[in-house]
Design a protein around this motif. Structure first.
Motif: not given
Length: 233
Positions: A123-136
């Motif tokens: 998981v990473y945080m996007d520009d809007k500070n929302q959790r996003r899944p990585t490609k893996r």
């Protein structure tokens, strides 16, 4: 792998088949095929062709319009002057759409929280500070079919870890996508880039074939388990 299969075949022939009562069967010596070391390359190519056909059928069952992406990649390599870039772009879109349309990002996040909450690399945080899944993470969810991750070797926090085969397939899909991204913008030797893509194409097909098949098995297993649960009052 082909060499290992051939060696296993020879071992079974010497140790096992020789002890069987062959006179009770209709088989003759003409039915036996002896593999030679010089046949490895030919056998590997035959297996690649089988995997390619099986992968197209499996992708078609998952999402039939995406089959055109694989066929388009092959056609671009053969007929287009800018074939490497076009083929790489088609394969990247194939991978992304298979993962995205099979499981939406929110679903992947929920799957990570339920199965692999301690793995910070998913998981990473996007520009809007929302959790996003990585490609893996998306690839893992795909090869698990959104099913539960059962682990015989818990991680340091006591949680589950992906199995070797699931993790290997997910990493193969992500690594292939990364190499395709480089080829998409490559401006080096055209022949060398084309050879690299010809290696990546069966790799993508094979990884997706096995990954989708494992995901299908997970779907079937989860459904069967749900149907087997007793009704509660």
């Amino acid at each position: 792998m082909v060499k290992l299969i051939v060696e296993l075949d020879v071992l079974l022939g010497d140790k096992l088949l020789a002890t069987l009562p062959m006179e009770l069967t209709s088989a003759t010596e003409e039915d036996l095929l002896a593999w030679r070391s010089e046949d490895f390359a030919l056998l590997a190519e035959q297996f690649r062709e089988l995997a390619s056909r099986a992968s197209l059928l499996r992708i078609e069952r998952a999402n039939s319009p995406l089959v055109r992406k694989v066929k388009g990649a092959r056609d671009a390599l053969e007929y287009s002057a800018d074939g490497v870039s076009q083929a790489a772009n088609s394969l990247i879109e194939l991978i992304d759409r298979l993962m995205r349309e099979r499981f939406e990002r929110e679903t992947v996040i929920e799957w990570i929280d339920a199965n692999l909450p301690h793995d910070a690399t998913l998981v990473y945080m996007d520009d809007k500070n929302q959790r996003r899944p990585t490609k893996r993470a998306e690839a893992l969810c795909l090869v698990y079919g959104g099913g539960a991750v059962a682990s015989l070797a818990p991680d340091v926090d006591g949680g589950a870890t992906p199995s070797f085969i699931h993790d290997l397939l997910a990493r193969a899909i992500v690594a292939a996508r990364g190499d395709l991204q480089k080829l998409k913008h490559a401006d080096g030797d055209l022949r060398d880039d084309r050879e690299k893509l010809l290696v990546l194409l069966p790799a993508v097909e094979g990884a997706l074939l096995l990954g989708l098949q494992l995901g299908l098995i997970a779907d079937y297993t989860d459904t069967a388990n749900e149907q087997a649960l007793p009704e509660t009052a």
